[in-house]
Design a protein around this motif. Structure first.
Motif: not given
Lengths: 168, 157
Positions: A137-143, B20-34
């Motif tokens: 899958q392609w995902r976007i992860e934010l740091f 660098p710190r992952p942003m779990p709340d936003l990353n979770g949102l992105l994962r759920q959204a599509s």
């Protein structure tokens, strides 16, 4: 060298200033202030990032990025202090951020099964969005980079960063 | 011996410096959204990307402060396939490359007025990748011409 033409609805287009005719240029990335342009071009047959000052057409040195090609997906902060891109060592791809003011190269650690594909640095350099391939899958992860990089803001609200036109 | 090992571990961790710190709340949102997101472009508080839902790919703009997608009326036509996107720093302008009716076009979308403006390439070529500067008034686009990739700069009113 620069060709001008009128495009639809009054947009004005020109070829990238100072570009080498005949040499392929891909994946353009403008700095937030629009003064610098990063592209991927062929250097000795290897895709390599190139940074250009658009006003003068002059190429800016990137001594920390002479290795680890192929390079891909460059992204610049507001004043171009930070240049993020994807590099490769052996079979592994890495996201790195070059601080042009200090010459440091920051590596972005990723868990083993994720492969970085594309990235985007926020204009102030405080966040990075990374497209990864993860289990097909392609995902976007934010740091969050706020503990790693100083902010690189527009002149009007800049607090800590000096201009980096010729640095280093 | 154990004390020495702990001291060495602390020293090694200290040497790594801030990470660098992952942003779990936003990353979770992105994962759920599509199902998938690709081609990210960050503004000051905006994330533009191409998002795939139910087999269809569209341009998506997320306000990172309230973590919600923003409506983009008039942009995502049902018969268009987006190829790349870039957002200005204030999130008001989106440059989009999309394929429609067998043509690949470069578009500028202004959120404030909800208009899509087609930008012509001269000489003609096929656009592939795009980058807006922070103000959204300068655009760099990768164009295929005569089998070669070039980069054009376009100044926008």
């Amino acid at each position: 060298m620069v060709s001008l033409a009128i495009t639809a609805c009054s947009a004005r287009s020109e070829r990238s200033a100072g570009s080498s005719p005949g040499r392929s240029q891909q994946e353009p990335a403008l700095s937030g202030d629009g003064r610098l342009l990063a592209v991927i071009t062929e250097k000795l047959g290897r895709p390599t990032v190139q940074l250009r000052d658009l006003a003068s057409g002059r190429l800016l040195p990137l001594p920390q990025l002479n290795r680890h090609q192929p390079h891909s997906s460059p992204s610049l902060s507001w004043n171009g202090r930070f240049l993020a891109l994807i590099t490769q060592r052996g079979q592994r791809r890495f996201a790195v951020i070059n601080d042009r003011l200090t010459g440091r190269l920051h590596h972005l650690p990723l868990p083993g099964h994720r492969v970085p594909i594309r990235l985007s640095l926020a204009p102030d350099g405080r966040q990075l969005a990374l497209q990864v391939a993860d289990r097909g899958q392609w995902r976007i992860e934010l740091f969050d980079l706020s503990r790693v990089l100083e902010p690189d803001r527009a002149a009007a609200d800049r607090q800590t960063t000096s201009r980096t036109e010729s640095a280093p | 011996m154990k004390t020495a090992a702990i001291a060495l571990s602390v020293l090694l961790i200290g040497c790594r410096g801030p990470q660098p710190r992952p942003m779990p709340d936003l990353n979770g949102l992105l994962r759920q959204a599509s199902n998938s997101h690709r081609d990210p472009s960050l503004g000051e508080r905006w994330l533009a990307s191409l998002s795939r839902k139910a087999g269809r790919e569209t341009v998506e703009l997320i306000d990172l402060r309230n973590r919600r997608p923003v409506s983009l009326p008039g942009l995502n036509r049902a018969d268009a396939q987006p190829i790349d996107v870039s957002v200005s720093a204030d999130g008001q302008r989106l440059a989009v490359i999309e394929q429609r009716d067998g043509r690949t076009e470069l578009l500028l979308y202004r959120r404030s007025v909800g208009t899509v403006q087609r930008l012509l390439l001269d000489p003609p070529g096929v656009p592939r990748a795009v980058s807006l500067d922070g103000s959204g008034r300068l655009l760099a686009v990768q164009v295929s011409r005569d089998g070669r990739w070039q980069v054009d700069l376009i100044r926008l009113p």
